[in-house]
Design a protein around this motif. Structure first.
Motif, PDB file in Angstrom:
ATOM      1  N   GLU A  21     101.625 -33.620  44.355  1.00 26.02           N
ATOM      2  CA  GLU A  21     101.839 -33.361  45.787  1.00 26.02           C
ATOM      3  C   GLU A  21     102.669 -32.091  45.859  1.00 26.02           C
ATOM      4  O   GLU A  21     103.577 -31.882  45.057  1.00 26.02           O
ATOM      5  N   GLU A  22     102.364 -31.216  46.805  1.00 30.23           N
ATOM      6  CA  GLU A  22     102.942 -29.876  46.797  1.00 30.23           C
ATOM      7  C   GLU A  22     104.475 -29.886  46.789  1.00 30.23           C
ATOM      8  O   GLU A  22     105.109 -29.236  45.952  1.00 30.23           O
ATOM      9  N   THR A  23     105.075 -30.617  47.724  1.00 36.44           N
ATOM     10  CA  THR A  23     106.540 -30.605  47.807  1.00 36.44           C
ATOM     11  C   THR A  23     107.163 -31.180  46.544  1.00 36.44           C
ATOM     12  O   THR A  23     108.144 -30.647  46.012  1.00 36.44           O
ATOM     13  N   LEU A  28     110.061 -30.479  41.360  1.00 37.96           N
ATOM     14  CA  LEU A  28     110.109 -30.541  39.899  1.00 37.96           C
ATOM     15  C   LEU A  28     110.289 -29.148  39.296  1.00 37.96           C
ATOM     16  O   LEU A  28     111.062 -28.958  38.341  1.00 37.96           O
ATOM     17  N   ALA A  29     109.596 -28.165  39.855  1.00 34.35           N
ATOM     18  CA  ALA A  29     109.735 -26.790  39.350  1.00 34.35           C
ATOM     19  C   ALA A  29     111.161 -26.286  39.549  1.00 34.35           C
ATOM     20  O   ALA A  29     111.725 -25.624  38.668  1.00 34.35           O
ATOM     21  N   PHE A  75     123.194 -35.928  43.097  1.00 34.11           N
ATOM     22  CA  PHE A  75     122.543 -34.828  42.388  1.00 34.11           C
ATOM     23  C   PHE A  75     121.364 -35.372  41.590  1.00 34.11           C
ATOM     24  O   PHE A  75     121.359 -36.528  41.139  1.00 34.11           O
ATOM     25  N   PHE A  76     120.367 -34.503  41.413  1.00 35.05           N
ATOM     26  CA  PHE A  76     119.129 -34.892  40.743  1.00 35.05           C
ATOM     27  C   PHE A  76     118.840 -33.929  39.601  1.00 35.05           C
ATOM     28  O   PHE A  76     119.144 -32.733  39.686  1.00 35.05           O
ATOM     29  N   ARG A  77     118.255 -34.474  38.537  1.00 39.42           N
ATOM     30  CA  ARG A  77     117.876 -33.657  37.390  1.00 39.42           C
ATOM     31  C   ARG A  77     116.589 -34.203  36.802  1.00 39.42           C
ATOM     32  O   ARG A  77     116.237 -35.370  37.006  1.00 39.42           O
ATOM     33  N   LEU A  78     115.868 -33.360  36.060  1.00 39.84           N
ATOM     34  CA  LEU A  78     114.665 -33.832  35.373  1.00 39.84           C
ATOM     35  C   LEU A  78     115.049 -34.863  34.324  1.00 39.84           C
ATOM     36  O   LEU A  78     116.078 -34.755  33.668  1.00 39.84           O
ATOM     37  N   PRO A  90     105.305 -30.088  29.696  1.00 42.87           N
ATOM     38  CA  PRO A  90     104.295 -29.048  29.426  1.00 42.87           C
ATOM     39  C   PRO A  90     103.628 -28.533  30.693  1.00 42.87           C
ATOM     40  O   PRO A  90     103.321 -27.332  30.800  1.00 42.87           O
ATOM     41  N   MET A  91     103.411 -29.430  31.663  1.00 43.05           N
ATOM     42  CA  MET A  91     102.793 -29.001  32.914  1.00 43.05           C
ATOM     43  C   MET A  91     103.712 -28.043  33.669  1.00 43.05           C
ATOM     44  O   MET A  91     103.272 -27.010  34.186  1.00 43.05           O
ATOM     45  N   LEU A  92     105.007 -28.362  33.724  1.00 42.65           N
ATOM     46  CA  LEU A  92     105.956 -27.494  34.420  1.00 42.65           C
ATOM     47  C   LEU A  92     106.112 -26.163  33.695  1.00 42.65           C
ATOM     48  O   LEU A  92     106.220 -25.108  34.323  1.00 42.65           O
ATOM     49  N   ASP A  93     106.103 -26.221  32.365  1.00 41.71           N
ATOM     50  CA  ASP A  93     106.206 -24.972  31.591  1.00 41.71           C
ATOM     51  C   ASP A  93     104.993 -24.076  31.823  1.00 41.71           C
ATOM     52  O   ASP A  93     105.092 -22.845  31.702  1.00 41.71           O
TER      53      ASP A  93
END
Length: 337
Positions: A21-23, A28-29, A75-78, A90-93
């Motif tokens: 989903e775009e947002t 995530l990016a 706060f949020f983190r991957l 890998p998808m985000l990279d």
């Protein structure tokens, strides 16, 4: 061939649906750049707080994002969880960083960080005059930091926690040598200063947590290096703090304590809230011993100039008596390595 520990098809589909989903993909990016709050996301993405919160809730439920409290903030983190991280990283990279939408997001992220930095520096500047007076009484920080690096030597650091991190200076100094770095402080304001300083230094992936040094929110045997830098003299019960810190030390791990040697500068109690006027070498060594660590080193650094008002900086290194073990690499370790 995929190994038995590879994510199941159902889990893989659930993770991909959450990200598709775009947002949420933009969120995530952005999180690849470091921890962010709901307020940060609303400023960057131009969406309402309820909408951002719903997206974040879905990402947390899917195991892609971790949430932690810092006072009234979140706060949020991957995630570092192996399954979700193995699929999503890998998808985000592979995202095209020159995509106009992602490029605009990063531009607004820099604006948010700039505002945060200005606010942190305004807070710090109010404290700076008194801190500068204290600095003038002891050896230069560069000398102390060089001693810290020398005392720690070349032994690899996998997991590091800095208890009472303050401005995050020890994190800046030691993070390049560690696979995982965490800073803990009771003050949200000081964590804001630390976060701004780390961002300015270009250091990513450092975790900052709000918490009590008497009850650090981490599992037992988590860190092979625990740092307590210029904290004990503020505490009513420094021995208890060392006992709690020792609980975090992995077998064969170490605690580094940096603080003032015993002195008689009573004004520090009155103007700087110092509870203890420094410590003798025997005091801290005994506390380490009672906590199950051998004090393998005590080094004292005298100020370069002479005078009636002086502070000697002392370093103590405690070594856990248990035999070190070779832990399996965590997902976080594998990514950094």
């Amino acid at each position: 061939m995929p190994d038995a520990a590879s994510p199941s098809l159902d889990l893989t589909l659930a993770i991909l649906r959450a990200a598709a989903e775009e947002t949420r993909l933009r969120i995530l990016a952005l999180l690849t750049e470091g921890e962010l709050s709901v307020s940060d996301f609303t400023d960057i993405l131009g969406q309402s707080q309820p909408r951002i919160s719903r997206h974040l809730k879905l990402l947390v439920e899917a195991g892609l994002v971790e949430r932690h409290r810092e006072g009234a903030w979140a706060f949020f983190r991957l995630t570092d969880r192996s399954d979700a991280s193995r699929i999503i990283r890998p998808m985000l990279d592979g995202l095209n960083r020159s995509d106009p939408l992602l490029l605009d997001d990063r531009t607004r992220l820099e604006a948010v960080r700039s505002q945060r930095s200005h606010a942190a520096q305004a807070f710090f500047s109010r404290l700076a005059p008194e801190w500068d007076r204290i600095r003038s009484l002891h050896a230069p920080e560069s000398t102390v930091e060089a001693a810290v690096l020398d005392v720690l030597g070349d032994k690899p650091i996998r997991n590091l926690v800095d208890l009472g991190t303050g401005t995050g200076r020890m994190l800046q100094l030691l993070a390049p040598r560690a696979l995982r770095t965490v800073g803990l402080d009771a003050s949200h304001a000081m964590l804001s200063v630390a976060r701004a300083n780390l961002e300015k230094a270009g250091l990513r992936g450092i975790e900052l947590r709000q918490g009590d040094i008497y009850a650090p929110p981490f599992p037992r045997d988590t860190f092979d290096l625990v740092v307590i830098h210029q904290v004990l003299h503020y505490l009513d019960d420094p021995a208890r703090a060392i006992r709690e810190a020792s609980r975090l030390v992995a077998p064969g791990g170490r605690i580094l304590v940096v603080d003032f040697a015993a002195h008689n500068l009573e004004f520090l109690r009155e103007t700087q809230a110092h509870r203890r006027l420094g410590f003798t070498p025997e005091q801290v060594a005994d506390w380490l011993d009672e906590a199950g660590l051998d004090c393998t080193l005590n080094r004292q650094i005298a100020p370069s100039k002479k005078g009636d008002e002086q502070l000697i900086v002392s370093l103590w290194l405690g070594q856990d008596r248990r035999v070190a073990t070779d832990w399996p690499l965590t997902a976080h370790d594998r990514e950094v390595a």
